[in-house]
Design a protein around this motif. Sequence first.
Motif, PDB file in Angstrom:
ATOM      1  N   GLY A   1       0.781  -1.228   0.000  1.00 37.95           N
ATOM      2  CA  GLY A   1       0.000   0.000   0.000  1.00 37.95           C
ATOM      3  C   GLY A   1       0.814   1.279   0.000  1.00 37.95           C
ATOM      4  N   SER A   2       2.153   1.171   0.013  1.00 40.88           N
ATOM      5  CA  SER A   2       3.019   2.361   0.041  1.00 40.88           C
ATOM      6  C   SER A   2       3.386   2.780  -1.377  1.00 40.88           C
ATOM      7  CB  SER A   2       4.294   2.080   0.839  1.00 40.88           C
ATOM      8  OG  SER A   2       3.995   1.803   2.189  1.00 40.88           O
ATOM      9  N   ALA A   3       3.272   4.065  -1.648  1.00 45.61           N
ATOM     10  CA  ALA A   3       3.595   4.587  -2.979  1.00 45.61           C
ATOM     11  C   ALA A   3       5.102   4.610  -3.200  1.00 45.61           C
ATOM     12  CB  ALA A   3       3.024   5.990  -3.139  1.00 45.61           C
ATOM     13  N   VAL A   4       5.523   4.378  -4.432  1.00 48.06           N
ATOM     14  CA  VAL A   4       6.942   4.402  -4.764  1.00 48.06           C
ATOM     15  C   VAL A   4       7.416   5.818  -5.089  1.00 48.06           C
ATOM     16  CG1 VAL A   4       6.647   3.950  -7.240  1.00 48.06           C
ATOM     17  CG2 VAL A   4       8.738   3.185  -6.076  1.00 48.06           C
ATOM     18  N   GLU A   5       6.505   6.676  -5.524  1.00 52.86           N
ATOM     19  CA  GLU A   5       6.898   8.005  -6.016  1.00 52.86           C
ATOM     20  C   GLU A   5       7.714   8.838  -5.024  1.00 52.86           C
ATOM     21  OE1 GLU A   5       4.158   6.445  -8.882  1.00 52.86           O
ATOM     22  OE2 GLU A   5       4.026   6.555  -6.697  1.00 52.86           O
ATOM     23  N   PRO A   6       7.400   8.833  -3.715  1.00 51.52           N
ATOM     24  CA  PRO A   6       8.187   9.657  -2.798  1.00 51.52           C
ATOM     25  C   PRO A   6       9.663   9.283  -2.718  1.00 51.52           C
ATOM     26  CG  PRO A   6       6.099   9.035  -1.778  1.00 51.52           C
ATOM     27  CD  PRO A   6       6.243   8.221  -3.024  1.00 51.52           C
ATOM     28  N   PHE A   7      10.018   8.108  -3.223  1.00 57.30           N
ATOM     29  CA  PHE A   7      11.390   7.628  -3.087  1.00 57.30           C
ATOM     30  C   PHE A   7      12.159   7.609  -4.404  1.00 57.30           C
ATOM     31  CE2 PHE A   7       8.652   5.891   0.156  1.00 57.30           C
ATOM     32  CZ  PHE A   7       9.304   6.324   1.296  1.00 57.30           C
ATOM     33  N   LEU A   8      11.520   8.028  -5.472  1.00 58.05           N
ATOM     34  CA  LEU A   8      12.188   7.983  -6.775  1.00 58.05           C
ATOM     35  C   LEU A   8      13.309   9.011  -6.893  1.00 58.05           C
ATOM     36  CD1 LEU A   8       9.143   7.341  -9.142  1.00 58.05           C
ATOM     37  CD2 LEU A   8      10.802   5.689  -8.236  1.00 58.05           C
ATOM     38  N   ASP A   9      13.210  10.098  -6.140  1.00 58.58           N
ATOM     39  CA  ASP A   9      14.272  11.100  -6.185  1.00 58.58           C
ATOM     40  C   ASP A   9      15.571  10.598  -5.559  1.00 58.58           C
ATOM     41  OD1 ASP A   9      12.754  12.934  -7.542  1.00 58.58           O
ATOM     42  OD2 ASP A   9      12.177  14.073  -5.752  1.00 58.58           O
ATOM     43  N   MET A  10      15.494   9.513  -4.786  1.00 58.84           N
ATOM     44  CA  MET A  10      16.712   8.977  -4.162  1.00 58.84           C
ATOM     45  C   MET A  10      17.253   7.744  -4.885  1.00 58.84           C
ATOM     46  SD  MET A  10      15.359   7.333  -0.513  1.00 58.84           S
ATOM     47  CE  MET A  10      16.899   6.453  -0.173  1.00 58.84           C
ATOM     48  N   LEU A  11      16.859   7.550  -6.142  1.00 56.38           N
ATOM     49  CA  LEU A  11      17.350   6.399  -6.900  1.00 56.38           C
ATOM     50  C   LEU A  11      18.872   6.350  -6.942  1.00 56.38           C
ATOM     51  CD1 LEU A  11      14.946   6.079  -9.983  1.00 56.38           C
ATOM     52  CD2 LEU A  11      15.238   4.450  -8.091  1.00 56.38           C
ATOM     53  N   GLY A  12      19.503   7.500  -7.015  1.00 59.75           N
ATOM     54  CA  GLY A  12      20.964   7.539  -7.063  1.00 59.75           C
ATOM     55  C   GLY A  12      21.632   7.068  -5.787  1.00 59.75           C
ATOM     56  N   GLU A  13      20.870   6.957  -4.713  1.00 57.66           N
ATOM     57  CA  GLU A  13      21.401   6.493  -3.423  1.00 57.66           C
ATOM     58  C   GLU A  13      21.157   5.005  -3.209  1.00 57.66           C
ATOM     59  OE1 GLU A  13      23.020   8.702  -1.723  1.00 57.66           O
ATOM     60  OE2 GLU A  13      22.292  10.548  -2.665  1.00 57.66           O
ATOM     61  N   LEU A  14      20.473   4.371  -4.148  1.00 60.28           N
ATOM     62  CA  LEU A  14      20.027   2.994  -3.963  1.00 60.28           C
ATOM     63  C   LEU A  14      20.618   2.045  -4.988  1.00 60.28           C
ATOM     64  CD1 LEU A  14      16.223   3.738  -3.419  1.00 60.28           C
ATOM     65  CD2 LEU A  14      17.861   3.085  -1.628  1.00 60.28           C
ATOM     66  N   ASP A  15      20.708   0.782  -4.594  1.00 63.48           N
ATOM     67  CA  ASP A  15      21.085  -0.285  -5.518  1.00 63.48           C
ATOM     68  C   ASP A  15      19.877  -1.143  -5.878  1.00 63.48           C
ATOM     69  OD1 ASP A  15      24.141  -0.020  -5.531  1.00 63.48           O
ATOM     70  OD2 ASP A  15      23.672  -0.098  -3.388  1.00 63.48           O
ATOM     71  N   MET A  16      18.802  -1.027  -5.059  1.00 66.67           N
ATOM     72  CA  MET A  16      17.635  -1.868  -5.311  1.00 66.67           C
ATOM     73  C   MET A  16      16.386  -1.266  -4.668  1.00 66.67           C
ATOM     74  SD  MET A  16      17.274  -5.994  -4.770  1.00 66.67           S
ATOM     75  CE  MET A  16      17.454  -5.988  -2.987  1.00 66.67           C
ATOM     76  N   ILE A  17      15.262  -1.440  -5.346  1.00 63.65           N
ATOM     77  CA  ILE A  17      13.948  -1.174  -4.764  1.00 63.65           C
ATOM     78  C   ILE A  17      13.232  -2.523  -4.655  1.00 63.65           C
ATOM     79  CG2 ILE A  17      11.691  -0.111  -5.096  1.00 63.65           C
ATOM     80  CD1 ILE A  17      13.022   2.141  -6.598  1.00 63.65           C
ATOM     81  N   LEU A  18      12.701  -2.802  -3.478  1.00 63.60           N
ATOM     82  CA  LEU A  18      11.934  -4.023  -3.252  1.00 63.60           C
ATOM     83  C   LEU A  18      10.464  -3.652  -3.113  1.00 63.60           C
ATOM     84  CD1 LEU A  18      11.152  -6.896  -2.435  1.00 63.60           C
ATOM     85  CD2 LEU A  18      12.164  -6.483  -0.194  1.00 63.60           C
ATOM     86  N   ILE A  19       9.661  -4.126  -4.031  1.00 64.46           N
ATOM     87  CA  ILE A  19       8.213  -3.925  -3.960  1.00 64.46           C
ATOM     88  C   ILE A  19       7.580  -5.206  -3.438  1.00 64.46           C
ATOM     89  CG2 ILE A  19       6.116  -3.546  -5.317  1.00 64.46           C
ATOM     90  CD1 ILE A  19       7.711  -1.633  -7.055  1.00 64.46           C
ATOM     91  N   MET A  20       6.998  -5.111  -2.254  1.00 62.83           N
ATOM     92  CA  MET A  20       6.334  -6.273  -1.674  1.00 62.83           C
ATOM     93  C   MET A  20       5.070  -6.579  -2.463  1.00 62.83           C
ATOM     94  SD  MET A  20       8.182  -7.430   0.771  1.00 62.83           S
ATOM     95  CE  MET A  20       6.975  -8.608   1.403  1.00 62.83           C
ATOM     96  N   THR A  21       4.939  -7.826  -2.883  1.00 63.16           N
ATOM     97  CA  THR A  21       3.763  -8.258  -3.636  1.00 63.16           C
ATOM     98  C   THR A  21       2.799  -9.064  -2.769  1.00 63.16           C
ATOM     99  OG1 THR A  21       5.241  -9.980  -4.529  1.00 63.16           O
ATOM    100  CG2 THR A  21       4.766  -8.106  -5.931  1.00 63.16           C
ATOM    101  N   VAL A  22       3.072  -9.074  -1.463  1.00 61.86           N
ATOM    102  CA  VAL A  22       2.139  -9.519  -0.420  1.00 61.86           C
ATOM    103  C   VAL A  22       2.397  -8.615   0.782  1.00 61.86           C
ATOM    104  CG1 VAL A  22       2.147 -11.940  -1.158  1.00 61.86           C
ATOM    105  CG2 VAL A  22       3.740 -11.192   0.634  1.00 61.86           C
ATOM    106  N   GLU A  23       1.514  -8.658   1.776  1.00 60.56           N
ATOM    107  CA  GLU A  23       1.798  -7.943   3.013  1.00 60.56           C
ATOM    108  C   GLU A  23       2.932  -8.669   3.738  1.00 60.56           C
ATOM    109  OE1 GLU A  23       0.925  -5.147   4.176  1.00 60.56           O
ATOM    110  OE2 GLU A  23      -0.703  -4.629   2.806  1.00 60.56           O
ATOM    111  N   PRO A  24       3.983  -7.956   4.153  1.00 59.57           N
ATOM    112  CA  PRO A  24       5.128  -8.626   4.760  1.00 59.57           C
ATOM    113  C   PRO A  24       4.787  -9.278   6.095  1.00 59.57           C
ATOM    114  CG  PRO A  24       5.318  -6.243   4.998  1.00 59.57           C
ATOM    115  CD  PRO A  24       4.160  -6.502   4.086  1.00 59.57           C
ATOM    116  N   GLY A  25       5.497 -10.360   6.380  1.00 56.64           N
ATOM    117  CA  GLY A  25       5.341 -11.012   7.675  1.00 56.64           C
ATOM    118  C   GLY A  25       5.225 -12.518   7.634  1.00 56.64           C
ATOM    119  N   PHE A  26       4.632 -13.048   6.565  1.00 56.12           N
ATOM    120  CA  PHE A  26       4.426 -14.495   6.492  1.00 56.12           C
ATOM    121  C   PHE A  26       4.649 -14.999   5.074  1.00 56.12           C
ATOM    122  CE2 PHE A  26       1.979 -13.136  10.138  1.00 56.12           C
ATOM    123  CZ  PHE A  26       2.285 -14.097  11.088  1.00 56.12           C
ATOM    124  N   GLY A  27       5.203 -16.198   4.952  1.00 51.86           N
ATOM    125  CA  GLY A  27       5.380 -16.822   3.659  1.00 51.86           C
ATOM    126  C   GLY A  27       4.099 -17.496   3.205  1.00 51.86           C
TER     127      GLY A  27
END
Length: 221
Positions: free
Chosen positions: A117-143
Amino acid sequence: MAHCCINPSILSADFANLQSELHKIRTADAVHVDVMDNHFVPNLSLGLPVVQRLQEVSPIPLDAHLMIEHADRWAPAYADAGLASVTFHAEASIAPVKLARELRARGAKAGIALRPGSAVEPFLDMLGELDMILIMTVEPGFGGQEFLDLTLAKIRRARAAIDASGLDVKLQVDGGITEKTIQRAAEAGADVFVAGSAVYGADDPAEAIARLRAAGRRPEQ
């Protein structure tokens, strides 16, 4: 074809035999290590001492996914442990740019993770500081959860921004990845895939990794 990385999740492994479980997936690109504190997510898993030991015995690099509160305080210790990649949650960091720089300074690749449920747009300006973006495709916590198709649009937006930036930033997805769902995620632009039960639940984990890698390749843009 674009390269496709498969990072099996140790959350689905046999915790009584972790060293042998690591060797079952030695053909993978990395092992995804889920660290959960029972606060940020309602589950408790491995902590730093166990992760340090896994780092010592693993035949492949460790890719940590920190589902913990106070990431700014705790994440650097995982970089100090020698892990190849440390990913913290955007929702758990007060100063994500500072933290990403600190992880890199300590020798690890820096990743930022986003809940469905978190938007990616607020963090796109920091792409130069990152090596990876992880988009959760389920709610985190359980397999073992089912892939959320509503995340595909966010994956596409993140891929478009990464491509437009010209930067070498990986786009990882985690949750509900199978031979069927990996194709949808790859078509949307993901290139690093976390798979738990799809690998460790298979009779032959190495064969499962090979099948996922073949299914997850996407044509070059």
